[in-house]
Scaffold this active site. Structure first.
Site, PDB file in Angstrom:
ATOM      1  N   ILE A  12       2.697 -27.834  13.223  1.00  0.00           N
ATOM      2  CA  ILE A  12       1.944 -28.161  14.442  1.00  0.00           C
ATOM      3  C   ILE A  12       2.131 -29.628  14.797  1.00  0.00           C
ATOM      4  O   ILE A  12       2.301 -29.993  15.964  1.00  0.00           O
ATOM      5  CB  ILE A  12       0.445 -27.804  14.261  1.00  0.00           C
ATOM      6  CG1 ILE A  12       0.306 -26.285  14.061  1.00  0.00           C
ATOM      7  CG2 ILE A  12      -0.373 -28.264  15.472  1.00  0.00           C
ATOM      8  CD1 ILE A  12      -1.087 -25.819  13.689  1.00  0.00           C
ATOM      9  N   TYR A 139      -9.555 -21.574   1.142  1.00  0.00           N
ATOM     10  CA  TYR A 139      -9.044 -22.318   2.296  1.00  0.00           C
ATOM     11  C   TYR A 139     -10.160 -22.555   3.325  1.00  0.00           C
ATOM     12  O   TYR A 139     -10.373 -23.671   3.789  1.00  0.00           O
ATOM     13  CB  TYR A 139      -7.898 -21.529   2.924  1.00  0.00           C
ATOM     14  CG  TYR A 139      -7.118 -22.263   3.976  1.00  0.00           C
ATOM     15  CD1 TYR A 139      -6.151 -23.190   3.619  1.00  0.00           C
ATOM     16  CD2 TYR A 139      -7.332 -22.002   5.325  1.00  0.00           C
ATOM     17  CE1 TYR A 139      -5.412 -23.850   4.588  1.00  0.00           C
ATOM     18  CE2 TYR A 139      -6.602 -22.655   6.294  1.00  0.00           C
ATOM     19  CZ  TYR A 139      -5.638 -23.581   5.927  1.00  0.00           C
ATOM     20  OH  TYR A 139      -4.921 -24.227   6.890  1.00  0.00           O
ATOM     21  N   LYS A 143     -12.202 -25.996   4.449  1.00  0.00           N
ATOM     22  CA  LYS A 143     -12.206 -26.376   5.860  1.00  0.00           C
ATOM     23  C   LYS A 143     -13.638 -26.606   6.358  1.00  0.00           C
ATOM     24  O   LYS A 143     -13.919 -27.553   7.083  1.00  0.00           O
ATOM     25  CB  LYS A 143     -11.531 -25.285   6.711  1.00  0.00           C
ATOM     26  CG  LYS A 143     -10.007 -25.220   6.570  1.00  0.00           C
ATOM     27  CD  LYS A 143      -9.329 -26.385   7.279  1.00  0.00           C
ATOM     28  CE  LYS A 143      -7.816 -26.239   7.293  1.00  0.00           C
ATOM     29  NZ  LYS A 143      -7.143 -27.459   7.793  1.00  0.00           N
ATOM     30  N   ASN A 168      -4.279 -18.076  14.800  1.00  0.00           N
ATOM     31  CA  ASN A 168      -3.057 -17.954  14.004  1.00  0.00           C
ATOM     32  C   ASN A 168      -1.881 -18.514  14.793  1.00  0.00           C
ATOM     33  O   ASN A 168      -1.266 -17.794  15.574  1.00  0.00           O
ATOM     34  CB  ASN A 168      -2.792 -16.478  13.664  1.00  0.00           C
ATOM     35  CG  ASN A 168      -3.767 -15.969  12.627  1.00  0.00           C
ATOM     36  OD1 ASN A 168      -4.971 -15.897  12.878  1.00  0.00           O
ATOM     37  ND2 ASN A 168      -3.271 -15.649  11.456  1.00  0.00           N
ATOM     38  N   ARG A 206      -5.317  -9.995  14.554  1.00  0.00           N
ATOM     39  CA  ARG A 206      -5.334 -11.446  14.573  1.00  0.00           C
ATOM     40  C   ARG A 206      -5.095 -11.939  15.995  1.00  0.00           C
ATOM     41  O   ARG A 206      -4.587 -11.204  16.845  1.00  0.00           O
ATOM     42  CB  ARG A 206      -4.238 -12.016  13.668  1.00  0.00           C
ATOM     43  CG  ARG A 206      -4.493 -11.844  12.200  1.00  0.00           C
ATOM     44  CD  ARG A 206      -5.587 -12.780  11.735  1.00  0.00           C
ATOM     45  NE  ARG A 206      -5.892 -12.568  10.328  1.00  0.00           N
ATOM     46  CZ  ARG A 206      -6.698 -11.615   9.876  1.00  0.00           C
ATOM     47  NH1 ARG A 206      -7.265 -10.779  10.738  1.00  0.00           N
ATOM     48  NH2 ARG A 206      -6.945 -11.497   8.599  1.00  0.00           N
ATOM     49  N   ARG A 263      -5.386  -6.483   1.211  1.00  0.00           N
ATOM     50  CA  ARG A 263      -5.810  -7.605   0.370  1.00  0.00           C
ATOM     51  C   ARG A 263      -7.241  -7.995   0.705  1.00  0.00           C
ATOM     52  O   ARG A 263      -7.633  -8.039   1.870  1.00  0.00           O
ATOM     53  CB  ARG A 263      -4.916  -8.821   0.625  1.00  0.00           C
ATOM     54  CG  ARG A 263      -3.467  -8.612   0.273  1.00  0.00           C
ATOM     55  CD  ARG A 263      -2.660  -9.856   0.558  1.00  0.00           C
ATOM     56  NE  ARG A 263      -2.718 -10.230   1.975  1.00  0.00           N
ATOM     57  CZ  ARG A 263      -2.094 -11.280   2.481  1.00  0.00           C
ATOM     58  NH1 ARG A 263      -1.400 -12.082   1.697  1.00  0.00           N
ATOM     59  NH2 ARG A 263      -2.175 -11.551   3.764  1.00  0.00           N
TER      60      ARG A 263
END
Lengths: 303, 303
Positions: A12, A139, A143, A168, A206, A263
């Protein structure tokens, strides 16, 4: 005006730097090294160092008007493997950065968080920024902690802070090792004639946003003076199966994925409400998914 | 049954140990050293070490059925002075503890969080457990991160976890240096004929709970098998001015406090909704504020 881009050599970050250069501001990049897919850009001041080296970071702050903090030492997959490192390499250095900004008196910070993990399993879709933060993986937990510290330092020390929560992101210059984003990973496997594997039945939804759209919101936030928290998504969701369909169209290949067990790390459905960013920054994602996938595919074939 | 009490020499820990001994279970205490106000207790196995020493903590886990994690290296005031240390000394060792519990296979954890800081400025009073977590100080930010990791490890590794969020505990054996709870601090100043200072106009409302009531919920949670998050408060709030009035009654002294400017760190009003703990653990706070203050005053005068 001088902008410091922490993580400016990253996926990014590299697009943010492009847009900052186009806007004719002074750009300083702090990162571990140069970009992976491009040579050094003319007009950019590069400082190479470790984000965990607080002295190096404080030196990078000198004479900057805005800091764009895009560093992440982990992605959701690696954070899950080593939560201690996740905290040590992301949270601690960010607190040191905030302490440094107070000392050096840098007045504005834009922090890139994660719209895909901070909310946990969303109670409302599309998810607005004031949704409770109930992250379910390391994660996202880190954050959230960083966001809380950013807001706290902003309030206590008069730093104007913006938190951007991208959904995403995908697009050119994303790593495609299988740890980041399925679009890049799948395109890379298609390019190499490798099989595609999907965790779960492909129904996971997503919100995929083209990287230049995220970068544009980062830049608007850097140039503005409004503080706050803003989602950065496409405004709509796609299932993994819909993505596979789009990949078939774009690449012209007959993709037949293998389906693996789901998952626990995957939130079933994540689409962000982006009305705040629309209203406050007059921002709109402009690259549709088919176009974005096509641009990514073109970039990858020319590598 | 063997219970490991991390922080068992501390304020709340010492009361938890008393109640565990009364319940006739094996008690192992891990702490930096012995209790401050009492000799070593017969029947307790003491292990002295640093919570940041993960090897020492893992050794302490051997043959334990439950861990009560009551360690906190900071209080809100000291956490604000050094957020880096707050993360380093509380969050990192707790992740190491969780990793250790997975390896040693300890099936249950009770973690003592903070009902006074995790919610931030509450939108609803009394505040229920599912209220969004928006901490405004470092102490609360770290508590939220720890809670998230506790829940994550519980879910991913089959550890049964309970998080208890006490409001403002007070009572015998609390430190009274001015950094912890106003009841102990004020009583100590009254005992020494020192002036009492109040941050703000005394209208700040807190939910003061007698330490033995908190300890009793900790023990019920340790002996139970139900996971979840439970507030531990008195069920009602008292303003600082009401506390001063109670202190006048209990001590018989004509207390005339000085009023100082308010602190940003103070949430204006914090009272917890305790219906969950009532329902799930058949628990009820039984020591009223006047009685609790009287017990604390008696303890302090006999020191």
């Amino acid at each position: 005006m001088r902008v410091l881009v922490l993580g400016g050599s990253g996926f990014i970050g590299s697009h943010v730097v492009d847009q900052l250069l186009a806007a004719d501001v002074k750009v300083r990049v702090f990162d571990r090294g140069p970009e992976r897919y491009r040579e050094k850009l003319p007009g950019v001041e590069y400082l190479f160092g470790d984000f965990r080296d607080s002295v190096a970071v404080i030196e990078a702050l000198a004479d900057c008007d805005v800091v764009l903090h895009l560093v992440t030492a982990t992605v959701p997959g690696t954070a899950a493997m080593d939560p201690l490192a996740d905290v040590r390499d992301n949270l601690l250095p960010t607190i040191a950065l905030l302490e440094g900004m107070v000392k050096v008196k840098v007045p504005r910070l834009v922090y890139l968080s994660s719209g895909g993990t901070v909310y946990g399993v969303p109670e409302a879709v599309p998810t607005p920024e004031n949704h409770p933060l109930r992250p379910i993986n390391s994660y996202g937990i880190v954050k959230v902690a960083i966001e809380n510290y950013v807001t706290m330092y902003g309030r206590e020390h008069g730093i104007s802070t913006v938190i951007i929560r991208p959904s995403n992101p995908y697009g050119p210059r994303q790593g495609h090792t299988g740890l980041q984003g399925i679009i890049g990973t799948f395109l890379n496997r298609i390019l190499n004639d490798e099989a595609i594997q999907i965790w779960g039945d492909g129904s996971v939804v997503r919100d995929y946003i083209y990287v230049e759209d995220v970068a544009r919101l980062c830049c608007r936030a850097a140039f503005g003076d409004r503080p706050g928290v803003y989602n950065a998504g496409s405004g709509s969701g796609l299932s993994v199966n819909e993505i596979v369909e789009a990949l078939r169209d774009v690449t012209g290949k007959d993709i037949q994925p293998t389906y693996l067990p789901g998952r626990a790390i995957d939130v079933p459905r994540s689409v962000l409400d982006i009305s705040q960013a629309r209203a406050e920054f007059d921002w709109e994602p402009v690259v549709a998914s088919r176009e974005g996938i096509d641009l990514t595919w073109k970039w990858m074939r020319e590598l």
